[in-house]
Design a protein around this motif. Structure first.
Motif, mmCIF file in Angstrom:
data_model
loop_
_atom_site.group_PDB
_atom_site.id
_atom_site.type_symbol
_atom_site.label_atom_id
_atom_site.label_comp_id
_atom_site.label_asym_id
_atom_site.label_seq_id
_atom_site.Cartn_x
_atom_site.Cartn_y
_atom_site.Cartn_z
ATOM 1 N N ARG A 1 0.812 -1.224 0.000
ATOM 2 C CA ARG A 1 0.000 0.000 0.000
ATOM 3 C C ARG A 1 0.838 1.264 0.000
ATOM 4 N N TRP A 2 1.998 1.188 0.611
ATOM 5 C CA TRP A 2 2.818 2.403 0.749
ATOM 6 C C TRP A 2 4.215 2.120 0.240
ATOM 7 N N PRO A 3 4.367 2.032 -1.075
ATOM 8 C CA PRO A 3 5.671 1.655 -1.644
ATOM 9 C C PRO A 3 6.798 2.613 -1.269
ATOM 10 N N GLY A 4 6.460 3.812 -0.874
ATOM 11 C CA GLY A 4 7.495 4.785 -0.516
ATOM 12 C C GLY A 4 8.070 4.558 0.872
ATOM 13 N N PHE A 5 7.501 3.655 1.649
ATOM 14 C CA PHE A 5 7.991 3.409 3.012
ATOM 15 C C PHE A 5 8.920 2.194 3.030
ATOM 16 N N LYS A 6 10.058 2.347 3.684
ATOM 17 C CA LYS A 6 11.035 1.253 3.782
ATOM 18 C C LYS A 6 11.307 0.978 5.257
ATOM 19 N N VAL A 7 11.607 -0.289 5.540
ATOM 20 C CA VAL A 7 12.008 -0.646 6.903
ATOM 21 C C VAL A 7 13.456 -0.189 7.076
ATOM 22 N N ILE A 8 13.718 0.613 8.095
ATOM 23 C CA ILE A 8 15.089 1.097 8.279
ATOM 24 C C ILE A 8 15.725 0.507 9.543
ATOM 25 N N GLU A 9 14.919 -0.168 10.335
ATOM 26 C CA GLU A 9 15.430 -0.782 11.559
ATOM 27 C C GLU A 9 14.520 -1.953 11.878
ATOM 28 N N ARG A 10 15.117 -3.047 12.349
ATOM 29 C CA ARG A 10 14.245 -4.195 12.599
ATOM 30 C C ARG A 10 14.922 -5.154 13.572
ATOM 31 N N LEU B 1 -1.009 16.955 0.362
ATOM 32 C CA LEU B 1 -1.505 17.865 -0.676
ATOM 33 C C LEU B 1 -0.444 17.961 -1.763
ATOM 34 N N GLN B 2 0.467 18.899 -1.624
ATOM 35 C CA GLN B 2 1.518 19.027 -2.624
ATOM 36 C C GLN B 2 2.904 18.823 -2.014
ATOM 37 N N ARG B 3 3.024 19.201 -0.749
ATOM 38 C CA ARG B 3 4.337 19.198 -0.114
ATOM 39 C C ARG B 3 4.647 17.794 0.429
ATOM 40 N N TYR B 4 5.919 17.399 0.345
ATOM 41 C CA TYR B 4 6.347 16.091 0.869
ATOM 42 C C TYR B 4 6.853 16.213 2.300
ATOM 43 N N TYR B 5 6.581 15.207 3.095
ATOM 44 C CA TYR B 5 7.082 15.128 4.473
ATOM 45 C C TYR B 5 7.718 13.761 4.651
ATOM 46 N N THR B 6 8.895 13.721 5.294
ATOM 47 C CA THR B 6 9.492 12.432 5.632
ATOM 48 C C THR B 6 9.002 12.040 7.020
ATOM 49 N N VAL B 7 8.440 10.860 7.095
ATOM 50 C CA VAL B 7 7.786 10.414 8.324
ATOM 51 C C VAL B 7 8.433 9.104 8.785
ATOM 52 N N GLN C 1 6.747 10.122 13.880
ATOM 53 C CA GLN C 1 7.455 11.413 13.940
ATOM 54 C C GLN C 1 7.631 11.991 12.542
ATOM 55 N N VAL C 2 7.523 13.284 12.457
ATOM 56 C CA VAL C 2 7.770 13.950 11.179
ATOM 57 C C VAL C 2 9.215 14.426 11.215
ATOM 58 N N VAL C 3 10.031 13.802 10.376
ATOM 59 C CA VAL C 3 11.479 14.026 10.438
ATOM 60 C C VAL C 3 11.901 15.230 9.600
ATOM 61 N N ASP C 4 11.240 15.387 8.459
ATOM 62 C CA ASP C 4 11.658 16.470 7.564
ATOM 63 C C ASP C 4 10.491 16.906 6.676
ATOM 64 N N PRO C 5 10.112 18.168 6.621
ATOM 65 C CA PRO C 5 10.609 19.232 7.498
ATOM 66 C C PRO C 5 10.042 19.039 8.905
#
Lengths: 410, 152
Positions: free
Chosen positions: B4-13, B27-33, B56-60
Motif C-alpha cells: 500500500r505504501w511503496p514509498g515506506f522502507k524498513v530502516i530498523e528491525r 496535498l503538494q508538499r512532501y514530508y518524511t515520516v 514522527q515527522v522528520v523532515d521538514p
C-alpha cells in the motif's frame, strides 16, 4: 429529466474557487432585500407629492443584478450595490441636469422623509445609501421611439467638467441578450450545489434535477460564476488606484464572444481572462482603444468611459495576465495550502480567501469523520476526479480522533 | 505496508520491533515520516498509550507557533529525548480507536497523512480545523485509564 452523465466532484482548485465565489455572491436574503429596496424606492419616486408622480413607466434592475453576476462591493460586510433603471415618461432630449436634479428631489423629499439625507447626485444616476452600507443607483432613462424594446437615452451631467449629453442605452436589452446567450449548464449547477452541501455540511437533500427556473441566475453556468470572480479580482486590484476600473458590463459583453463555457471554474476564469487580455493586447499594439457595444443595441457603446487610453488598457491587461499565472499556480502540483491561501488572498482578498480555505478544510474534516477520506499511494488526499479514478488503488481510512497534550507513558 | 505504501522502507528491525521511514504528500508538499512500532507480547499487560506506534515527522520538522490555536504544535505527544520530533497523536487510546490487531498500513499511515493535511491547514489558517480532543482531567490523572488490553 435525470442527467445520466456522472458528475465528478470539483478539483481542489475548482472547489476553492467555488467557495470564493459563494462568499462574494449576494445571499438570497440580500438579494430579496435589494429587490425590496429598489421597489420601495420606485414607489416612493411615484408617490402623489413627488415631482415625478405619474411619470414612472417602469423600474427594473440593470447591470450585474439582472445578469446574475452581482457581487458584494465590500465582502467583509456583505455590502452590495444595485443598479436600477427607472424609465420616466419624459422627452428623451430633456435637459440632463434638470432630469437628474428632479429625480434627486423626488427621492430626497422633505426633511423627515424616509430617504432624506441619504441621497447623492451623480453624473448619470442618483444614489441612495442605506444604513447597512448598501447602495442603490437609480438611473433615469427616457425611452426612444423606433428603437429596440426598452432602449432609451440616459442623462449625463457633470457640473465640474461642464459635461452634459444624452447617451443611447439599453440595459434591459443587454441583460435579456446575456441571459439568453449564457446557457444553463446542469453539470456545473449540480457541481456548484453539491459543493455548497459538502462545504457547508448540509445534509444532502433528495436527488433533484436542477432546473433552470429553480437554479439562481448567479449559479447557472461557470461563465456567470467566472465573471463574478473576474469582477472581484478587478475590485481588489483597483482598490488603491485612481481612475475608472473596467466596467462590469464590458467584461460581461466580452465574455459572450468566447466559445462554450468550460465546466471547470479555473479553466473558465482563465478562458475569459485570456480572451479579454488578448483583445486589449491587440488594441495596445495598434495604439487605439477597445470599443465594446451593446449587442442588443449597437448605438449603446459600453466603453465610453473606460479604457479611455492605451495606458489604462495596459494596466488591466497586466492584471489579467497576473490572474492567469496565479490560477495556473493554484492548480499546479507545487502549491501547499499556505501558498494556495496566499494566492487566493492576492487575487480575491483576505475575507473570501479565508472563507474558501476554511470551507475546504471543514469539508475534508467531515469526510475524515465519516471515514470516507481517500489516500493515494503517496498519502495524497484524493478529492475530485482523482478520488474516483484512483478508487481502486487508494486507501480509505476509518475515522479516528486527534488527541494529545501529554507524554506517552514509559 | 510495502504494497500500500511503496514509498515506506524498513530502516530498523529486530524480533518484535521495526521502524519504517517514507515520504507522505497529503496535498503538494512532501514530508518524511518515521514510524516505530514494537509488537507487544501476548503475556504482557499493556496500555494502548504505551504500545501505540510512534510517528514522527522528520523532515521538514513540525513548526512551532505558540500564537496559533492548539499551538505550539497541535495534537502531539511531547518527546523528552528529542523535543524537535514529537510523536503524533492520531487516535483516541482511551476509546480504543486503534488496537494492535489493526494494520499500520490501514490506520497509522493514512492517519499520519490526514494529520499532515490538517497541519498544512493549521499553518495556513492559524487555527486547527482537523478536529480532536484532549484527555479529560480524569483521563490525565489515570482515574479513567486507557484500556489495558490483552495482546493479540
Amino acid at each position: 429529466m435525470t442527467y445520466q452523465t456522472p458528475i465528478l466532484p470539483p478539483s481542489t482548485a475548482d472547489a476553492l474557487l467555488m467557495d470564493v465565489a459563494r462568499r462574494i455572491q449576494l445571499s438570497p436574503t440580500k438579494h430579496d432585500e435589494a429587490e425590496q429596496h429598489y421597489q420601495a424606492l420606485c414607489t416612493h419616486v411615484d408617490r402623489p407629492d413627488s415631482p415625478l408622480h405619474g411619470k414612472v413607466i417602469a423600474c427594473y434592475p440593470g447591470g450585474s443584478f439582472a445578469t446574475g453576476t452581482a457581487i458584494a462591493s465590500r465582502v467583509s460586510k456583505d455590502q452590495h450595490d444595485v443598479d436600477v433603471v427607472i424609465e420616466l415618461d419624459i422627452l428623451p432630449n430633456s435637459e440632463p441636469s434638470g432630469v437628474l436634479a428632479t429625480l434627486f428631489v423626488a427621492i430626497n423629499g422633505e426633511e423627515g422623509c424616509r430617504y432624506h439625507g441619504r441621497v447623492t447626485l451623480n453624473s448619470r444616476c442618483v444614489t441612495v445609501t442605506y444604513e447597512d452600507g448598501t447602495r442603490v443607483d437609480l438611473m433615469p432613462i427616457a425611452r426612444l421611439d423606433h428603437a429596440p424594446l426598452k432602449a432609451g437615452y440616459l442623462f449625463h451631467w457633470r457640473r465640474e467638467a461642464a459635461e452634459t449629453y444624452h447617451k443611447p442605452v439599453n440595459p434591459w436589452g443587454f441583460a435579456d441578450h446575456f441571459n439568453r446567450e449564457v446557457a444553463f449548464d446542469p453539470v456545473f449547477a449540480t457541481m456548484f450545489d453539491a459543493r455548497r452541501q459538502i462545504a457547508d455540511g448540509v445534509v444532502a437533500k433528495a436527488e433533484t434535477d436542477p432546473l433552470p427556473g429553480r437554479v439562481p441566475l448567479s449559479e447557472k453556468s461557470s461563465r456567470v460564476v467566472a465573471l463574478q470572480l473576474l469582477k472581484r479580482n478587478r475590485d481588489v486590484r483597483y482598490r488603491s488606484r485612481d481612475g475608472r476600473k473596467p466596467p462590469s458590463v464590458v467584461l460581461a459583453a466580452m465574455a459572450l464572444d468566447i466559445g462554450p463555457a468550460h465546466s471547470g471554474l479555473v479553466d473558465e476564469v482563465i478562458n475569459i481572462a485570456s480572451h479579454i487580455s488578448g483583445q486589449l493586447q491587440d488594441h495596445i499594439r495598434r495604439f487605439d482603444t477597445l470599443i465594446v457595444r451593446n449587442p442588443s443595441f449597437p448605438e449603446d457603446i459600453f466603453t465610453d468611459r473606460w479604457p479611455g487610453d492605451v495606458a489604462a488598457q495596459h494596466v488591466y491587461m497586466r492584471d489579467l495576465d497576473h490572474l492567469q499565472r496565479q490560477l495556473g499556480r493554484l492548480r499546479s502540483d507545487n502549491a501547499n495550502l499556505t501558498e494556495m491561501r496566499t494566492i487566493l488572498d492576492d487575487l480575491f482578498g483576505e475575507t473570501a480567501a479565508g472563507f474558501a480555505v476554511e470551507r475546504f478544510l471543514d469539508a475534508s474534516r467531515r469526510e475524515a469523520e465519516r471515514g470516507a477520506m481517500r489516500f493515494g499511494t503517496t498519502g495524497r488526499i484524493l478529492t475530485g476526479a482523482p478520488a474516483i479514478v484512483g478508487a481502486a488503488t487508494s486507501t480509505v481510512a476509518r475515522a479516528s480522533t486527534n488527541m494529545g497534550g501529554v507524554c506517552i507513558p514509559d | 505496508m510495502a504494497e500500500r505504501w511503496p514509498g515506506f522502507k524498513v530502516i530498523e528491525r529486530d524480533d518484535r520491533y521495526a521502524v519504517w521511514q517514507g515520504r507522505l504528500q497529503p496535498l503538494q508538499r512532501y514530508y518524511t515520516v518515521r514510524i516505530g512500532y514494537r509488537v507487544p507480547l501476548a503475556i504482557e499487560a499493556f496500555s494502548l498509550l504505551q504500545v501505540q506506534p510512534r510517528v514522527q515527522v522528520v523532515d521538514p520538522v513540525l513548526e512551532h507557533h505558540s500564537d496559533y490555536e492548539e499551538g505550539p504544535i497541535p495534537h502531539v505527544y511531547m518527546n523528552r529525548d528529542e523535543p524537535r520530533l514529537p510523536y503524533l497523536c492520531l487516535f483516541d487510546a482511551y476509546n480504543r480507536e486503534w488496537t494492535p490487531s489493526d494494520l499500520l498500513a490501514a490506520t497509522t499511515v493514512p492517519w499520519s497523512s490526514r494529520y499532515l493535511f490538517f497541519y498544512e491547514g493549521w499553518l495556513a489558517m492559524k487555527t486547527w480545523r482537523g478536529g480532536g480532543r484532549h484527555p479529560t482531567r480524569e483521563e490525565r490523572n489515570g482515574i479513567a485509564t486507557d484500556k489495558a488490553i490483552a495482546a493479540v
